[in-house]
Design an enzyme around this catalytic site. Structure first.
Site, PDB file in Angstrom:
ATOM      1  N   ARG A   1     -16.118  51.229  62.662  1.00 45.32           N
ATOM      2  CA  ARG A   1     -16.700  51.249  64.014  1.00 45.32           C
ATOM      3  C   ARG A   1     -15.629  51.707  65.010  1.00 45.32           C
TER       4      ARG A   1
ATOM      5  N   GLY B   1     -20.839  43.067  67.560  1.00 39.22           N
ATOM      6  CA  GLY B   1     -21.579  43.431  68.763  1.00 39.22           C
ATOM      7  C   GLY B   1     -23.074  43.269  68.559  1.00 39.22           C
TER       8      GLY B   1
ATOM      9  N   TRP C   1     -38.661  17.023  55.871  1.00 39.66           N
ATOM     10  CA  TRP C   1     -37.587  18.012  55.675  1.00 39.66           C
ATOM     11  C   TRP C   1     -37.185  18.118  54.215  1.00 39.66           C
ATOM     12  N   ILE C   2     -38.158  18.150  53.319  1.00 38.03           N
ATOM     13  CA  ILE C   2     -37.810  18.091  51.903  1.00 38.03           C
ATOM     14  C   ILE C   2     -37.794  19.493  51.281  1.00 38.03           C
ATOM     15  N   THR C   3     -36.599  19.914  50.881  1.00 38.03           N
ATOM     16  CA  THR C   3     -36.424  21.229  50.262  1.00 38.03           C
ATOM     17  C   THR C   3     -37.198  21.294  48.943  1.00 38.03           C
TER      18      THR C   3
ATOM     19  N   GLU D   1     -27.526  16.844  54.263  1.00 35.94           N
ATOM     20  CA  GLU D   1     -26.499  16.232  53.391  1.00 35.94           C
ATOM     21  C   GLU D   1     -25.441  15.501  54.212  1.00 35.94           C
TER      22      GLU D   1
ATOM     23  N   THR E   1     -35.126  11.526  53.215  1.00 35.84           N
ATOM     24  CA  THR E   1     -35.279  11.530  54.678  1.00 35.84           C
ATOM     25  C   THR E   1     -36.728  11.262  55.091  1.00 35.84           C
TER      26      THR E   1
ATOM     27  N   GLN F   1      -5.443  44.604  68.454  1.00 38.96           N
ATOM     28  CA  GLN F   1      -4.788  43.313  68.194  1.00 38.96           C
ATOM     29  C   GLN F   1      -5.769  42.136  68.290  1.00 38.96           C
TER      30      GLN F   1
ATOM     31  N   CYS G   1     -26.365  10.473  44.550  1.00 40.13           N
ATOM     32  CA  CYS G   1     -26.871  11.838  44.323  1.00 40.13           C
ATOM     33  C   CYS G   1     -26.341  12.767  45.416  1.00 40.13           C
TER      34      CYS G   1
HETATM   35  P1  TGC Z   1     -23.603   1.411  53.379  1.00 39.83           P
HETATM   36  O1  TGC Z   1     -23.828  -0.027  53.691  1.00 39.83           O
HETATM   37  O2  TGC Z   1     -22.311   2.043  53.751  1.00 39.83           O
HETATM   38  O3  TGC Z   1     -23.813   1.651  51.812  1.00 39.83           O
HETATM   39  C1  TGC Z   1     -24.947   1.146  51.123  1.00 39.83           C
HETATM   40  C2  TGC Z   1     -24.576   1.124  49.640  1.00 39.83           C
HETATM   41  O4  TGC Z   1     -24.330   2.456  49.196  1.00 39.83           O
HETATM   42  C3  TGC Z   1     -22.972   2.598  48.744  1.00 39.83           C
HETATM   43  N1  TGC Z   1     -22.531   3.921  49.219  1.00 39.83           N
HETATM   44  C4  TGC Z   1     -22.375   4.958  48.407  1.00 39.83           C
HETATM   45  N2  TGC Z   1     -22.515   5.072  47.076  1.00 39.83           N
HETATM   46  C5  TGC Z   1     -22.292   6.270  46.536  1.00 39.83           C
HETATM   47  N3  TGC Z   1     -21.933   7.344  47.278  1.00 39.83           N
HETATM   48  C6  TGC Z   1     -21.796   7.285  48.607  1.00 39.83           C
HETATM   49  N4  TGC Z   1     -21.475   8.369  49.310  1.00 39.83           N
HETATM   50  C7  TGC Z   1     -22.008   6.047  49.235  1.00 39.83           C
HETATM   51  N5  TGC Z   1     -21.972   5.609  50.519  1.00 39.83           N
HETATM   52  C8  TGC Z   1     -22.275   4.317  50.491  1.00 39.83           C
HETATM   53  C9  TGC Z   1     -22.231   1.458  49.398  1.00 39.83           C
HETATM   54  O5  TGC Z   1     -21.089   1.127  48.654  1.00 39.83           O
HETATM   55  C10 TGC Z   1     -23.278   0.375  49.378  1.00 39.83           C
HETATM   56  O6  TGC Z   1     -23.345  -0.125  48.061  1.00 39.83           O
HETATM   57  P2  TGC Z   1     -23.688  -1.690  47.789  1.00 39.83           P
HETATM   58  O7  TGC Z   1     -23.601  -1.830  46.323  1.00 39.83           O
HETATM   59  O8  TGC Z   1     -22.670  -2.463  48.546  1.00 39.83           O
HETATM   60  O9  TGC Z   1     -25.077  -1.883  48.333  1.00 39.83           O
HETATM   61  O10 TGC Z   1     -24.814   2.228  53.964  1.00 39.83           O
HETATM   62  P3  TGC Z   1     -25.252   2.513  55.474  1.00 39.83           P
HETATM   63  O11 TGC Z   1     -26.690   2.169  55.601  1.00 39.83           O
HETATM   64  O12 TGC Z   1     -24.283   1.857  56.433  1.00 39.83           O
HETATM   65  O13 TGC Z   1     -25.136   4.099  55.580  1.00 39.83           O
HETATM   66  C11 TGC Z   1     -23.954   4.799  55.415  1.00 39.83           C
HETATM   67  C12 TGC Z   1     -24.155   6.305  55.680  1.00 39.83           C
HETATM   68  C13 TGC Z   1     -24.482   6.538  57.144  1.00 39.83           C
HETATM   69  C14 TGC Z   1     -22.834   6.984  55.342  1.00 39.83           C
HETATM   70  C15 TGC Z   1     -25.284   6.861  54.783  1.00 39.83           C
HETATM   71  O14 TGC Z   1     -26.505   6.312  55.111  1.00 39.83           O
HETATM   72  C16 TGC Z   1     -25.400   8.373  54.845  1.00 39.83           C
HETATM   73  O15 TGC Z   1     -24.725   9.079  54.107  1.00 39.83           O
HETATM   74  N6  TGC Z   1     -26.313   8.939  55.707  1.00 39.83           N
HETATM   75  C17 TGC Z   1     -26.605  10.357  55.716  1.00 39.83           C
HETATM   76  C18 TGC Z   1     -27.911  10.610  54.978  1.00 39.83           C
HETATM   77  C19 TGC Z   1     -27.947  11.953  54.289  1.00 39.83           C
HETATM   78  O16 TGC Z   1     -26.938  12.588  54.044  1.00 39.83           O
HETATM   79  N7  TGC Z   1     -29.136  12.388  53.891  1.00 39.83           N
HETATM   80  C20 TGC Z   1     -29.266  13.574  53.096  1.00 39.83           C
HETATM   81  C21 TGC Z   1     -30.661  13.675  52.544  1.00 39.83           C
HETATM   82  S1  TGC Z   1     -30.829  14.847  51.199  1.00 39.83           S
HETATM   83  C22 TGC Z   1     -30.584  16.339  51.912  1.00 39.83           C
HETATM   84  O17 TGC Z   1     -30.250  16.479  53.045  1.00 39.83           O
HETATM   85  C23 TGC Z   1     -30.784  17.518  51.019  1.00 39.83           C
HETATM   86  S2  TGC Z   1     -30.490  18.986  51.847  1.00 39.83           S
HETATM   87  C24 TGC Z   1     -30.796  20.193  50.742  1.00 39.83           C
HETATM   88  C25 TGC Z   1     -29.560  20.721  50.070  1.00 39.83           C
HETATM   89  O18 TGC Z   1     -28.682  19.951  49.645  1.00 39.83           O
HETATM   90  O19 TGC Z   1     -29.432  21.937  49.954  1.00 39.83           O
HETATM   91  P1  FAD Z   2     -30.672  12.234  63.092  1.00 42.01           P
HETATM   92  O1  FAD Z   2     -30.273  11.237  62.064  1.00 42.01           O
HETATM   93  O2  FAD Z   2     -31.815  11.889  64.007  1.00 42.01           O
HETATM   94  O3  FAD Z   2     -29.431  12.688  63.917  1.00 42.01           O
HETATM   95  C1  FAD Z   2     -29.518  13.272  65.233  1.00 42.01           C
HETATM   96  C2  FAD Z   2     -28.109  13.316  65.824  1.00 42.01           C
HETATM   97  O4  FAD Z   2     -27.603  11.975  65.904  1.00 42.01           O
HETATM   98  C3  FAD Z   2     -27.118  14.088  64.944  1.00 42.01           C
HETATM   99  O5  FAD Z   2     -26.235  14.805  65.736  1.00 42.01           O
HETATM  100  C4  FAD Z   2     -26.372  12.982  64.219  1.00 42.01           C
HETATM  101  O6  FAD Z   2     -25.072  13.359  63.794  1.00 42.01           O
HETATM  102  C5  FAD Z   2     -26.310  11.925  65.315  1.00 42.01           C
HETATM  103  N1  FAD Z   2     -26.028  10.608  64.752  1.00 42.01           N
HETATM  104  C6  FAD Z   2     -26.630  10.016  63.710  1.00 42.01           C
HETATM  105  N2  FAD Z   2     -26.078   8.811  63.464  1.00 42.01           N
HETATM  106  C7  FAD Z   2     -25.114   8.638  64.401  1.00 42.01           C
HETATM  107  C8  FAD Z   2     -24.193   7.600  64.680  1.00 42.01           C
HETATM  108  N3  FAD Z   2     -24.155   6.489  63.942  1.00 42.01           N
HETATM  109  N4  FAD Z   2     -23.358   7.770  65.720  1.00 42.01           N
HETATM  110  C9  FAD Z   2     -23.380   8.891  66.479  1.00 42.01           C
HETATM  111  N5  FAD Z   2     -24.230   9.910  66.262  1.00 42.01           N
HETATM  112  C10 FAD Z   2     -25.081   9.782  65.229  1.00 42.01           C
HETATM  113  N6  FAD Z   2     -33.644  15.440  53.323  1.00 42.01           N
HETATM  114  C11 FAD Z   2     -34.017  15.023  52.077  1.00 42.01           C
HETATM  115  O7  FAD Z   2     -34.148  13.817  51.826  1.00 42.01           O
HETATM  116  N7  FAD Z   2     -34.258  15.922  51.085  1.00 42.01           N
HETATM  117  C12 FAD Z   2     -34.157  17.260  51.295  1.00 42.01           C
HETATM  118  O8  FAD Z   2     -34.385  18.039  50.362  1.00 42.01           O
HETATM  119  C13 FAD Z   2     -33.782  17.726  52.592  1.00 42.01           C
HETATM  120  N8  FAD Z   2     -33.728  19.061  52.848  1.00 42.01           N
HETATM  121  C14 FAD Z   2     -33.475  19.487  54.127  1.00 42.01           C
HETATM  122  C15 FAD Z   2     -33.570  20.850  54.431  1.00 42.01           C
HETATM  123  C16 FAD Z   2     -33.371  21.287  55.741  1.00 42.01           C
HETATM  124  C17 FAD Z   2     -33.510  22.740  56.070  1.00 42.01           C
HETATM  125  C18 FAD Z   2     -33.021  20.365  56.752  1.00 42.01           C
HETATM  126  C19 FAD Z   2     -32.741  20.842  58.148  1.00 42.01           C
HETATM  127  C20 FAD Z   2     -32.932  19.025  56.469  1.00 42.01           C
HETATM  128  C21 FAD Z   2     -33.176  18.564  55.160  1.00 42.01           C
HETATM  129  N9  FAD Z   2     -33.180  17.200  54.848  1.00 42.01           N
HETATM  130  C22 FAD Z   2     -33.530  16.759  53.596  1.00 42.01           C
HETATM  131  C23 FAD Z   2     -32.992  16.219  55.917  1.00 42.01           C
HETATM  132  C24 FAD Z   2     -31.539  16.022  56.332  1.00 42.01           C
HETATM  133  O9  FAD Z   2     -30.828  15.315  55.366  1.00 42.01           O
HETATM  134  C25 FAD Z   2     -31.539  15.297  57.672  1.00 42.01           C
HETATM  135  O10 FAD Z   2     -32.010  16.212  58.634  1.00 42.01           O
HETATM  136  C26 FAD Z   2     -30.169  14.775  58.048  1.00 42.01           C
HETATM  137  O11 FAD Z   2     -29.786  13.716  57.212  1.00 42.01           O
HETATM  138  C27 FAD Z   2     -30.105  14.310  59.523  1.00 42.01           C
HETATM  139  O12 FAD Z   2     -31.177  13.516  59.843  1.00 42.01           O
HETATM  140  P2  FAD Z   2     -32.061  13.822  61.165  1.00 42.01           P
HETATM  141  O13 FAD Z   2     -32.444  15.248  61.123  1.00 42.01           O
HETATM  142  O14 FAD Z   2     -33.139  12.805  61.196  1.00 42.01           O
HETATM  143  O15 FAD Z   2     -31.076  13.632  62.368  1.00 42.01           O
END
Ligand code: TGC
Ligand code: FAD
Length: 396
Positions: free
Chosen positions: A280, A351, A174-176, A375, A140, A291, A250
């Site tokens: 309570r 409460g 926002w990197i854990t 995620e 992110t 109920q 991942c």
């Molecule tokens: P799109 O064009 O759909 O896909 C690009 C390429 O990626 C492949 N792909 C996947 N591969 C494996 N697993 C998946 N879930 C996949 N989704 C897509 C796809 O087949 C394609 O491959 P290729 O070979 O054709 O290039 O990509 P897009 O840019 O339209 O985005 C799709 C979207 C919105 C679903 C994706 O960007 C997404 O999942 N966004 C959310 C980002 C997110 O979840 N970030 C998390 C960051 S890490 C974190 O939050 C850690 S929190 C700490 C904790 O876990 O406790």
């Molecule tokens: P945005 O992408 O700006 O989203 C804002 C709003 O827009 C949301 O409601 C969303 O659902 C909405 N939205 C987005 N796209 C669309 C669409 N196409 N249509 C309609 N609505 C949409 N990231 C890492 O890489 N590594 C980590 O270790 C990590 N740890 C985290 C720990 C914490 C505590 C938190 C809070 C976040 C962490 N993240 C990490 C980041 C996390 O993955 C992002 O916050 C998350 O992916 C959402 O991105 P954003 O916060 O920029 O929200």
């Protein structure tokens, strides 16, 4: 006469019968170690906004929880279901504790295990499995969360030879585990598309200032990663990850853990609430005897049990090697959404007591706000499911 001994919510569903003996043993061990060593401190860590990440990582490493379902390199090699059940127990204590384990095992270690060179695996995985080394995962950016394809962090070759150094510049947000990490897996644009890099955090130009003022996931380190001309050898590149599919695969792993983990937070809220309503007295009898209370408890138990059935089903698919990303989205969307609803409903039953750290419910509810967002936000998972149903991508 009917047996009126109160049952636990998951006991009522009988879901333990669906879990094999080995996985249940692992789960029970994790639960009892956490109860003795982590749960007694969690409210204090949450209140002070700290977590002793290094000590805790070693403790969790000794339990075999780091990179738990990966094979080799000192990892425990359990089933995916056992990993999910461990996440459930970790998050029953606190989402921050589960996050530490998710990021270490499912994101940083998984990236190296799946996409790394043999040298990278040997260097990092055994130490990460014991908790001696902590990892983080930088995808992110400040302006690119849901849409990581737009990332601006850039890695340039410093020459044209295959063994030329890489120079990384950019900011991750926002990197854990960021500020406590020994190694960061960083995703960056390159001239050949998105690639991943294994970055020792002591490399000049790398810094990881902590993000303060969080009202959620307080018992977790969350940081910015600043990469200011970070020079890395060619060997820092993850050789097998090309394109956005690398980091997204991942995420499937960590999201799977959250499918189970969120249920742990919900279970903990519900169990605390069942204890509370039993003792309570409101007007002239226990709150449990009304109920309205029982309707709430029954509805929450249904959602918890249905979520558990879904999680165990996804666990079985993962163990069979057939789990698809959109199925993980079904689980993450449903179970986090229901967990936060349960936490908030439990809060009503407690409460005013419900707003304190004497009970876990508002702490869990606040944590689940982060879990709802990271995620993949709920909306992103709705769009993933929508795409699977219609064949139309509606992200852009
Ligand atoms: P799109 O064009 O759909 O896909 C690009 C390429 O990626 C492949 N792909 C996947 N591969 C494996 N697993 C998946 N879930 C996949 N989704 C897509 C796809 O087949 C394609 O491959 P290729 O070979 O054709 O290039 O990509 P897009 O840019 O339209 O985005 C799709 C979207 C919105 C679903 C994706 O960007 C997404 O999942 N966004 C959310 C980002 C997110 O979840 N970030 C998390 C960051 S890490 C974190 O939050 C850690 S929190 C700490 C904790 O876990 O406790
Ligand atoms: P945005 O992408 O700006 O989203 C804002 C709003 O827009 C949301 O409601 C969303 O659902 C909405 N939205 C987005 N796209 C669309 C669409 N196409 N249509 C309609 N609505 C949409 N990231 C890492 O890489 N590594 C980590 O270790 C990590 N740890 C985290 C720990 C914490 C505590 C938190 C809070 C976040 C962490 N993240 C990490 C980041 C996390 O993955 C992002 O916050 C998350 O992916 C959402 O991105 P954003 O916060 O920029 O929200």
């Amino acid at each position: 006469m009917a047996d009126r001994t109160p049952q636990t919510p998951l006991g009522l569903f009988g879901t333990d019968a669906l879990i094999d003996t080995e996985d249940r043993t692992i789960r029970d061990t994790v639960r009892s170690v956490l109860a003795a060593k982590v749960r007694p401190h969690i409210a204090e860590w949450f209140e002070s906004g700290t977590i002793p990440a290094r000590e805790l990582a070693r403790e969790l490493g000794a339990l075999g929880l780091l990179g738990m379902h990966l094979k080799g390199y000192g990892c425990a090699g359990t089933s995916a279901t056992a990993y999910g059940l461990a996440c459930l127990e970790l998050e029953a204590v606190d989402s921050g504790v589960r996050s530490l384990v998710s990021v270490q095992g499912s994101l940083a270690m998984f990236a190296i295990h799946r996409f790394g060179s043999e040298e990278q695996k040997q260097e990092w995985l055994p130490r990460m499995a014991t908790g001696e080394a902590i990892g983080c995962f930088g995808l992110t950016e400040p302006d690119f969360g849901s849409n990581p394809a737009g990332m601006r962090t850039y890695a340039a070759r410093s020459g044209s030879a295959d063994d030329a150094d890489w120079v990384l510049t950019g900011t991750k947000m926002w990197i854990t585990n960021g500020s406590v990490a020994d190694v960061a897996v960083v995703w960056a644009q390159t001239d050949e598309g998105i690639r991943g890099f294994v970055v020792p955090t002591g490399t000049p130009g790398f810094s990881a200032p902590a993000i303060k003022g969080k009202l959620s996931l307080r018992a977790s380190v969350t940081s910015e990663l600043v990469l200011d001309q970070v020079r890395l050898p060619a060997s820092a590149l993850l050789p097998l990850a090309t394109g956005l599919g690398g980091p997204l695969s991942c995420l499937n792993e960590a999201r799977f853990g959250i499918v189970f983990g969120a249920l742990g937070a919900a279970r903990d809220c519900l169990e605390a609430t069942l204890d509370y309503v039993a003792t309570r007295d409101i007007f002239d009898k226990p709150l449990a005897g009304y109920q309205i209370t029982q309707t709430k408890l029954a509805d929450m138990t249904l959602e918890l049990g249905k979520g558990m059935l879904l999680a165990l089903h996804l666990g079985r698919l993962k163990d069979a090697g057939t789990l698809r990303p959109e199925q993980v989205s079904l689980g993450k969307l449903n179970n986090v959404r229901e967990a936060i609803a349960i936490a908030r409903e439990c809060r009503t039953l407690l409460g005013a007591n419900g707003i304190t750290l004497d009970y876990p419910v508002l702490r869990h509810a606040n944590n689940l706000e982060s879990v709802l967002t990271y995620e993949g936000t709920s909306e992103v998972h709705q769009l993933v499911i929508g795409q699977a149903l219609t064949g139309q991508a509606a992200f852009r």
